[in-house]
Design a protein around this motif. Structure first.
Motif, mmCIF file in Angstrom:
data_model
loop_
_atom_site.group_PDB
_atom_site.id
_atom_site.type_symbol
_atom_site.label_atom_id
_atom_site.label_comp_id
_atom_site.label_asym_id
_atom_site.label_seq_id
_atom_site.Cartn_x
_atom_site.Cartn_y
_atom_site.Cartn_z
ATOM 1 N N ARG A 174 6.020 -0.775 7.983
ATOM 2 C CA ARG A 174 5.513 0.533 7.540
ATOM 3 C C ARG A 174 6.707 1.465 7.332
ATOM 4 N NH1 ARG A 174 0.198 3.188 9.781
ATOM 5 N NH2 ARG A 174 -0.494 1.732 8.163
ATOM 6 N N PHE A 175 6.745 2.094 6.156
ATOM 7 C CA PHE A 175 7.777 3.068 5.824
ATOM 8 C C PHE A 175 7.138 4.453 5.699
ATOM 9 C CE2 PHE A 175 9.090 -0.943 3.790
ATOM 10 C CZ PHE A 175 10.371 -1.105 4.282
ATOM 11 N N THR A 176 7.940 5.475 5.980
ATOM 12 C CA THR A 176 7.517 6.861 5.791
ATOM 13 C C THR A 176 8.564 7.569 4.934
ATOM 14 O OG1 THR A 176 6.413 6.909 7.944
ATOM 15 C CG2 THR A 176 6.900 9.032 6.924
ATOM 16 N N GLU A 177 8.103 8.356 3.972
ATOM 17 C CA GLU A 177 9.038 9.069 3.104
ATOM 18 C C GLU A 177 10.011 9.906 3.931
ATOM 19 O OE1 GLU A 177 9.120 12.124 -0.733
ATOM 20 O OE2 GLU A 177 7.289 11.892 0.443
ATOM 21 N N ALA A 178 11.263 9.912 3.515
ATOM 22 C CA ALA A 178 12.313 10.628 4.249
ATOM 23 C C ALA A 178 12.298 12.112 3.882
ATOM 24 C CB ALA A 178 13.679 10.017 3.956
ATOM 25 N N THR A 179 11.237 12.801 4.286
ATOM 26 C CA THR A 179 11.108 14.223 3.949
ATOM 27 C C THR A 179 12.199 15.062 4.601
ATOM 28 O OG1 THR A 179 9.517 14.423 5.769
ATOM 29 C CG2 THR A 179 8.624 14.104 3.556
ATOM 30 N N ASP A 180 12.730 14.591 5.741
ATOM 31 C CA ASP A 180 13.814 15.330 6.397
ATOM 32 C C ASP A 180 15.063 15.347 5.525
ATOM 33 O OD1 ASP A 180 13.960 12.528 6.829
ATOM 34 O OD2 ASP A 180 15.373 12.813 8.471
ATOM 35 N N TYR A 181 15.302 14.248 4.808
ATOM 36 C CA TYR A 181 16.464 14.207 3.905
ATOM 37 C C TYR A 181 16.275 15.208 2.775
ATOM 38 C CZ TYR A 181 19.746 12.748 0.337
ATOM 39 O OH TYR A 181 20.739 12.754 -0.615
ATOM 40 N N TRP A 182 15.081 15.215 2.164
ATOM 41 C CA TRP A 182 14.844 16.137 1.048
ATOM 42 C C TRP A 182 14.928 17.590 1.506
ATOM 43 C CZ3 TRP A 182 15.916 13.571 -2.871
ATOM 44 C CH2 TRP A 182 15.420 12.293 -3.117
ATOM 45 N N ASN A 183 14.487 17.877 2.721
ATOM 46 C CA ASN A 183 14.582 19.238 3.242
ATOM 47 C C ASN A 183 16.043 19.631 3.426
ATOM 48 O OD1 ASN A 183 13.268 21.648 4.571
ATOM 49 N ND2 ASN A 183 14.506 20.917 6.276
ATOM 50 N N ALA A 184 16.854 18.707 3.968
ATOM 51 C CA ALA A 184 18.276 18.996 4.140
ATOM 52 C C ALA A 184 18.965 19.184 2.793
ATOM 53 C CB ALA A 184 18.943 17.859 4.931
ATOM 54 N N GLY A 230 1.861 16.950 0.540
ATOM 55 C CA GLY A 230 1.951 15.725 1.298
ATOM 56 C C GLY A 230 3.251 14.955 1.211
ATOM 57 N N PHE A 231 3.179 13.716 1.714
ATOM 58 C CA PHE A 231 4.327 12.821 1.728
ATOM 59 C C PHE A 231 3.799 11.398 1.565
ATOM 60 C CE2 PHE A 231 2.777 13.153 6.035
ATOM 61 C CZ PHE A 231 2.855 11.872 6.532
ATOM 62 N N TRP A 232 4.717 10.446 1.299
ATOM 63 C CA TRP A 232 4.330 9.066 1.059
ATOM 64 C C TRP A 232 4.366 8.229 2.329
ATOM 65 C CZ3 TRP A 232 2.177 7.473 -3.349
ATOM 66 C CH2 TRP A 232 2.387 8.229 -4.500
ATOM 67 N N SER A 233 3.362 7.373 2.471
ATOM 68 C CA SER A 233 3.350 6.341 3.500
ATOM 69 C C SER A 233 3.217 5.008 2.766
ATOM 70 C CB SER A 233 2.161 6.534 4.448
ATOM 71 O OG SER A 233 2.078 5.464 5.384
ATOM 72 N N ILE A 234 4.153 4.086 3.015
ATOM 73 C CA ILE A 234 4.191 2.833 2.272
ATOM 74 C C ILE A 234 4.179 1.664 3.254
ATOM 75 C CG2 ILE A 234 5.495 1.421 0.631
ATOM 76 C CD1 ILE A 234 6.710 4.031 -0.434
ATOM 77 N N ASP A 235 3.255 0.752 3.049
ATOM 78 C CA ASP A 235 3.151 -0.448 3.877
ATOM 79 C C ASP A 235 3.500 -1.674 3.043
ATOM 80 O OD1 ASP A 235 2.303 1.074 6.000
ATOM 81 O OD2 ASP A 235 0.176 0.625 5.722
ATOM 82 N N TYR A 236 4.439 -2.466 3.549
ATOM 83 C CA TYR A 236 4.736 -3.785 2.992
ATOM 84 C C TYR A 236 4.084 -4.802 3.936
ATOM 85 C CZ TYR A 236 8.144 -2.833 -0.742
ATOM 86 O OH TYR A 236 8.749 -2.469 -1.917
ATOM 87 N N ALA A 261 0.856 -1.181 0.000
ATOM 88 C CA ALA A 261 0.000 0.000 0.000
ATOM 89 C C ALA A 261 0.892 1.231 0.000
ATOM 90 C CB ALA A 261 -0.916 0.003 1.232
ATOM 91 N N ALA A 262 0.852 1.993 -1.093
ATOM 92 C CA ALA A 262 1.635 3.227 -1.205
ATOM 93 C C ALA A 262 0.656 4.379 -1.377
ATOM 94 C CB ALA A 262 2.587 3.147 -2.393
ATOM 95 N N ASN A 263 0.574 5.223 -0.363
ATOM 96 C CA ASN A 263 -0.438 6.276 -0.369
ATOM 97 C C ASN A 263 0.157 7.626 -0.007
ATOM 98 O OD1 ASN A 263 -3.029 4.721 -0.772
ATOM 99 N ND2 ASN A 263 -2.188 3.626 0.986
ATOM 100 N N LEU A 264 -0.341 8.663 -0.671
ATOM 101 C CA LEU A 264 0.037 10.032 -0.349
ATOM 102 C C LEU A 264 -0.758 10.503 0.857
ATOM 103 C CD1 LEU A 264 0.288 11.762 -3.835
ATOM 104 C CD2 LEU A 264 2.023 11.856 -2.045
ATOM 105 N N VAL A 265 -0.058 11.104 1.809
ATOM 106 C CA VAL A 265 -0.706 11.649 2.996
ATOM 107 C C VAL A 265 -0.691 13.166 2.863
ATOM 108 C CG1 VAL A 265 -0.704 11.776 5.509
ATOM 109 C CG2 VAL A 265 0.128 9.708 4.352
ATOM 110 N N PRO A 266 -1.826 13.803 2.553
ATOM 111 C CA PRO A 266 -1.831 15.256 2.377
ATOM 112 C C PRO A 266 -1.842 15.988 3.706
ATOM 113 C CG PRO A 266 -4.030 14.396 2.039
ATOM 114 C CD PRO A 266 -3.140 13.207 2.271
#
Length: 239
Positions: free
Chosen positions: A223-233, A43-49, A17-22
């Motif tokens: 459960r994975f969460t997009e690494a938005t902190d990396y993209w911000n850095a 938003g950002f991505w939330s991915i469940d394996y 399940a790969a979903n955008l979280v607005p």
């Protein structure tokens, strides 16, 4: 970017399940008593394996799982997570196409005789797409003539397109979510066949697993969460 990629062929989830979280915020209630919501970010991505298959008789399953868990070290580690896109991917034939094997332009192969794997879908960016952009122009090289509602990645940043803004021959302008994470240069090859998303574990104990002595197969979920902190850095020039 040098980052490990989840070994999908060894550790295969039964469901993804790969979903955008607005991000939204609520305003005050209107005269009619309705509280409106306003979209403030793409938003950002939330991915469940879900139900990753770990069989007791396959030692490589357990070795790979434990090596990945050690490497990630909880939420601190980065990993590129493949996202299934075949149901919406713009295959030119209109159905799933395996990635063909090919050689160098001079007909040569790798030193061991193996061939290169080439994407079945070829779409390039048009012009420079800056960090923070909410739309992109795409040129179809080898794909279906419909780039609405598809997913692709660039440098492990995952995007989803919306309804077309404009179409001029083989050039499509489409809105994308989330906002562009990393600058996309002109004529960049975009990954439509096997898109990936740069993530962190959503929980420090996200790779806990139980060994099954009776059924002899474990089905842990992650459960994975997009690494938005990396993209911000990255946008700030810190990495």
């Amino acid at each position: 970017m040098a980052v490990i990629v989840w070994p999908h062929c060894v550790l295969r989830p039964q469901q993804v399940a790969a979903n955008l979280v607005p991000f939204t915020r609520s305003g005050g209630p209107t005269l009619g008593g309705v509280t409106p919501s306003y979209r403030t970010d793409l938003g950002f991505w939330s991915i469940d394996y879900m139900n990753v298959i770990l069989r007791n008789r396959h030692r490589e399953h357990w070795q790979t799982w434990q090596a990945l868990r050690q490497k990630l070290g909880g939420r601190s580690g980065l990993i590129a997570v493949p996202v299934r896109s075949g149901l919406s991917a713009p295959y030119e034939s209109g159905r799933f196409e395996a990635m063909p094997e090919t050689t160098h332009s001079d007909g040569s192969t790798f030193s061991d005789g193996s061939h290169y794997v080439q994407g079945a879908i070829s779409v390039k960016s048009v012009g420079t797409t800056a960090i923070g952009a909410t739309s992109i122009r795409l040129r179809i090289i080898n794909a279906a003539e419909n780039l609405v509602g598809v997913r692709f990645s660039y440098n492990h940043a995952l995007y989803e397109t919306g309804p077309a803004i404009s179409v001029d021959g083989d050039i499509w302008e489409v809105p994308i979510s989330p906002t562009v994470r990393d600058l996309i240069p002109p004529d960049a090859d975009l990954e439509f066949d096997r898109p990936t998303c740069l993530c962190r574990l959503a929980d420090d104990r996200g790779m806990d697993v139980t060994q099954e002595a009776v059924s002899r197969t474990s089905y842990p979920s992650i459960r994975f969460t997009e690494a938005t902190d990396y993209w911000n850095a990255l946008a700030l020039g810190l990495v």
